[in-house]
Structures are given as C-alpha cells and as structure tokens.
Scaffold this motif. Structure first.
Motif, short mmCIF file in Angstrom:
data_model
loop_
_atom_site.label_atom_id
_atom_site.label_comp_id
_atom_site.label_asym_id
_atom_site.label_seq_id
_atom_site.Cartn_x
_atom_site.Cartn_y
_atom_site.Cartn_z
N VAL A 72 0.87 -1.17 0.00
CA VAL A 72 0.00 0.00 0.00
C VAL A 72 0.91 1.22 0.00
O VAL A 72 1.73 1.40 0.89
N ARG A 73 0.76 2.04 -1.04
CA ARG A 73 1.52 3.29 -1.13
C ARG A 73 0.62 4.41 -0.65
O ARG A 73 -0.46 4.64 -1.18
N PHE A 74 1.06 5.11 0.40
CA PHE A 74 0.35 6.26 0.91
C PHE A 74 0.94 7.50 0.26
O PHE A 74 2.16 7.68 0.28
N TRP A 75 0.09 8.34 -0.32
CA TRP A 75 0.55 9.48 -1.10
C TRP A 75 -0.48 10.60 -1.05
O TRP A 75 -1.56 10.44 -0.49
N ALA A 76 -0.11 11.75 -1.64
CA ALA A 76 -1.03 12.87 -1.81
C ALA A 76 -0.59 13.64 -3.05
O ALA A 76 0.60 13.68 -3.38
N ASN A 87 -4.78 7.65 -1.31
CA ASN A 87 -4.61 9.09 -1.25
C ASN A 87 -4.97 9.56 0.16
O ASN A 87 -6.11 9.42 0.60
N LEU A 88 -3.98 10.12 0.88
CA LEU A 88 -4.22 10.54 2.26
C LEU A 88 -5.23 11.66 2.39
O LEU A 88 -5.88 11.78 3.43
N ASP A 89 -5.37 12.48 1.37
CA ASP A 89 -6.36 13.56 1.42
C ASP A 89 -7.78 13.01 1.50
O ASP A 89 -8.66 13.64 2.08
N HIS A 90 -8.01 11.84 0.94
CA HIS A 90 -9.34 11.25 0.93
C HIS A 90 -9.52 10.18 2.01
O HIS A 90 -10.66 9.83 2.32
N SER A 91 -8.42 9.66 2.53
CA SER A 91 -8.50 8.54 3.48
C SER A 91 -7.46 8.69 4.59
O SER A 91 -6.50 7.92 4.65
N PRO A 92 -7.62 9.67 5.48
CA PRO A 92 -6.60 9.90 6.50
C PRO A 92 -6.61 8.92 7.67
O PRO A 92 -5.61 8.77 8.36
#
Length: 106
Positions: free
Chosen positions: A25-29, A59-64
């Motif tokens: 899982v790559r966490f990004w923004a 996408n951290l902006d949508h799934s923090p």
C-alpha cells in the motif's frame, strides 16, 4: 491479480489486504512532489512484479484514518503486508528496482 495499481479508499482497505498473500500500500497525496515522482515507478513496478504481489495506493487527502491508525507521518510511504500483517515499511521515494526488491524480500 493484475499488473495494474489498485487505488483504494478506507472502505476497501481491509478487503484489499485479503486479496493477495503480499500487498503493498503506497500512501501518497497529490501535493507531495516525491509522491508524484514515484507514481510512474510504482506503476512500472506493478507490471514487473505481476502476480507476486498486489500493489495498491491510498490518497491521504481522501482517506486519512488508515494512515493515522498505521502511524504514517511522512509520505510517500510504502507498507508491505503479508497475510494481512505488516512486515516492512519504507518512507521516502522508492524506485522501481527498490519496489521489486522489497517484494522479493518478503
């Protein structure tokens, strides 16, 4: 499995971890320059890795909340799971070779 990267949301997180023995899982923004630099390398690595692992991204902006739960403090971060359990983590830019090596080490 696919040679494509699967974009996931928090609602898909748990089910995605059970789709394959090995899941990255790559966490990004989108506002993160290293994240954007890593995106094409991650997609290329998915083709090279093939059936060895499922590569996904969140996408951290949508799934923090998942990132908070996992203690993700910097991005990009790639978390490797085997049988649903975290086994490795890499924070910072990781190129295609590094991603392939990460999967092969699991």
């Amino acid at each position: 499995m696919s040679d494509q990267v699967k974009s996931i949301t928090e609602n898909q997180y748990d089910s995605t971890l059970s789709e394959s023995d090995v899941v990255l899982v790559r966490f990004w923004a989108p506002w993160c320059p290293p994240c954007m630099m890593m995106q094409p390398m991650y997609k290329k690595a998915a083709k090279d890795i093939g059936d060895k692992a499922l590569l996904s991204e969140m996408n951290l902006d949508h799934s923090p909340n998942i990132a908070r739960k996992l203690g993700i403090r910097s991005i990009p971060t790639v978390v490797a799971f085997k049988n649903g359990e975290e086994v490795q983590r890499h924070t910072g830019l990781l190129n295609e070779r590094g991603l392939v090596d990460l999967v092969n080490s699991i």
